[in-house]
Design a protein around this motif. Structure first.
Motif, PDB file in Angstrom:
ATOM      1  N   GLY A 452     -40.258 -17.339  -8.837  1.00 29.90           N
ATOM      2  CA  GLY A 452     -41.208 -16.293  -8.471  1.00 29.90           C
ATOM      3  C   GLY A 452     -40.777 -14.950  -9.013  1.00 29.90           C
ATOM      4  O   GLY A 452     -41.594 -14.165  -9.542  1.00 29.90           O
ATOM      5  N   THR A 453     -39.499 -14.651  -8.920  1.00 30.06           N
ATOM      6  CA  THR A 453     -38.935 -13.402  -9.429  1.00 30.06           C
ATOM      7  C   THR A 453     -39.119 -13.329 -10.938  1.00 30.06           C
ATOM      8  O   THR A 453     -39.492 -12.297 -11.508  1.00 30.06           O
ATOM      9  N   LEU A 454     -38.846 -14.482 -11.609  1.00 34.51           N
ATOM     10  CA  LEU A 454     -38.984 -14.548 -13.078  1.00 34.51           C
ATOM     11  C   LEU A 454     -40.426 -14.272 -13.505  1.00 34.51           C
ATOM     12  O   LEU A 454     -40.682 -13.531 -14.449  1.00 34.51           O
ATOM     13  N   LEU A 455     -41.383 -14.826 -12.777  1.00 34.91           N
ATOM     14  CA  LEU A 455     -42.791 -14.624 -13.118  1.00 34.91           C
ATOM     15  C   LEU A 455     -43.199 -13.178 -12.880  1.00 34.91           C
ATOM     16  O   LEU A 455     -43.974 -12.604 -13.638  1.00 34.91           O
ATOM     17  N   THR A 456     -42.635 -12.541 -11.842  1.00 38.07           N
ATOM     18  CA  THR A 456     -42.918 -11.131 -11.576  1.00 38.07           C
ATOM     19  C   THR A 456     -42.428 -10.241 -12.688  1.00 38.07           C
ATOM     20  O   THR A 456     -43.096  -9.300 -13.151  1.00 38.07           O
ATOM     21  N   LEU A 457     -41.211 -10.569 -13.249  1.00 35.99           N
ATOM     22  CA  LEU A 457     -40.635  -9.801 -14.348  1.00 35.99           C
ATOM     23  C   LEU A 457     -41.512  -9.897 -15.591  1.00 35.99           C
ATOM     24  O   LEU A 457     -41.689  -8.943 -16.326  1.00 35.99           O
TER      25      LEU A 457
END
Length: 459
Positions: A452-457
């Motif tokens: 989820g964090t990766l997709l936000t970045l």
């Protein structure tokens, strides 16, 4: 990066599934803690092959490679052998106890009838012309004949009971060997596909123990997972998925066993058998014929000796004495129909030709009580040896039965300790797999958060 997280997700997923499966297997063990013949099952965990990600090899998860079945071959063989020995002795307990009752030495026994008969002869010797005393001798003669017949008939009733027991057990043995053949087929097919047939193997082992106990059957496993089952003499009962039935064959009232090969039958004597059937055969074909043979010898000698002396006397009518008992034609069968020949009190040849009313001949008859007419034995001591033979064998049987039962219990306890379910161990496993399941779930949640964090970045 994404590929690595996907691999991590797969690892978490497989770990979750594997721990869930391991918990299910543990639950199966706990559920079967009291199931006879159940063997503890254990999940064998294996990692999935590693994959190349750039310069590194990452594992991709875990799986239950197989479900192991705890099984001690040596202990299993010992249990089957001891079951056959225990079965042999167990089957003899009731017939021998019945023979002990038949060949008693208390009131109403054949030994007591001998004493009563000679007591009546002793009373007659004190009053050879007495009607009451003469009537008593006739009565005691008839009663001792009946006693012989009753003992013989009761031994034949034991034979009948044994025959009925043999017939009642045959169907169970045939059903068991049929099921073993079917399980052979199923186990072989399942294991050829690389799967485990643990439950079927447990069931087959339980059946093999049963046929070992019943008929002394021996078994050995082949390279393809089937078992071959044989009688103690090597004749086949089960080969692969083919079963050979045992048939009961009647010869008059006797029951004998044969192996049914379809086109031909092969008779099975007691040397071909083991277990319960061997024990029943031993009592029916060895023990009972021996004691009945000696009972016949006792009846024949008793009747012959009494008749010989009775013929030497003179009855109250002044006539020579007749046979007191109907003279048995031969030793064999003498005990089965010992009957009175004279029927009236005046036919008792108590006196001599010179004095028909005296006690000369009665005194000679009375001496028979103490004479060693059977080797070194009197009538009563000879009967006592028959009683002793039965008693010694019954005592040996009880001692052997208790010994084999104790040994079998010890072996079963060892088997339960090695191959059975330990609730303590399963509780530990349950906690271990539960912690693994919880850690896997936590791991998946962490990887999901990272993705989820990766997709936000990227946005």
């Amino acid at each position: 990066m994404g590929g690595g997280l996907n691999a991590a997700l797969n690892s978490g997923r497989t770990s979750l599934q594997t721990n869930q499966k391991a918990i299910e297997i543990t639950g199966l063990n706990v559920a079967n803690v009291n199931t006879e013949g159940y063997s503890r099952q254990t999940p064998n965990l294996t990692p999935y092959p590693a994959l190349n990600f750039g310069d590194f090899f990452f594992g991709t998860g875990v799986t239950v490679g197989s479900v192991g079945r705890s099984h001690d071959v040596f202990l299993d063989g010992q249990i089957k052998d001891k079951s056959a020995e225990a079965g042999l002795e167990n089957s003899m307990v009731n017939p021998l106890a019945e023979l002990e009752r038949v060949f008693g030495i208390g009131d109403g026994s054949l030994s007591d009838e001998f004493n009563q008969f000679f007591d009546s002869v002793r009373q007659l010797s004190t009053n050879p012309g007495g009607e009451v005393e003469r009537q008593m001798v006739l009565q005691r003669g008839e009663l001792i004949g009946n006693a012989f017949t009753n003992v013989y008939n009761e031994t034949q009733q034991v034979v009948t009971n044994i025959n009925n027991t043999i017939v009642s057990k045959i169907d169970g043995v045939n059903l068991a060997i049929d099921e073993i053949a079917q399980l052979n087929n199923r186990i072989s097919a399942i294991e050829k596909m690389g799967q485990e047939a643990n439950s079927d193997r447990d069931r087959r082992d339980l059946l093999l123990k049963g046929v070992a106990e019943a008929i002394g059957a021996r078994s050995f496993e082949t390279s393809v997972g089937t078992v071959s089952v044989q009688l103690p003499n090597g004749m086949p009962l089960v080969e692969g998925d083919k079963a050979t039935h045992i048939e009961a064959v009647y010869n008059g009232t006797d029951v004998n066993l044969e192996l049914d090969f379809g086109t031909t039958n092969i008779a099975l004597d007691r040397s071909a058998l083991g277990g319960e059937f061997r024990g029943l055969y031993e009592v029916r074909d060895v023990m009972i014929p021996d004691v009945v043979g000696r009972l016949d010898q006792l009846a024949y000698t008793f009747a012959t000796e009494v008749n010989t002396l009775h013929q030497a006397g003179t009855d109250l009518n002044g006539d020579p004495g007749q046979d007191f008992f109907v003279q048995p034609a031969a030793v064999e069968g003498a005990s089965s129909s010992l009957a009175m020949n004279i029927t009236t009190t005046d036919e008792i040849a108590a006196g001599s030709s010179a004095a028909p009313g005296d006690n000369t001949n009665v005194l000679s008859l009375l001496q028979l009580e103490q004479e060693q007419t059977l080797g070194n034995d009197t009538f009563v001591s000879y009967y006592g040896k028959i009683v002793s033979t039965v008693g010694v064998e019954a005592a040996r049987n009880r001692q052997a039965q208790e010994g084999f039962e104790d040994s079998l219990i010890q072996l079963e306890n060892m088997r339960d300790g090695i191959d059975g379910v330990s609730l303590e161990d399963e509780m530990i496993n349950l906690m271990k797999y539960q912690k693994g399941f919880e850690a896997s779930a936590k791991f998946l949640a962490t990887v999901d958060e990272m993705m989820g964090t990766l997709l936000t970045l990227k946005r």
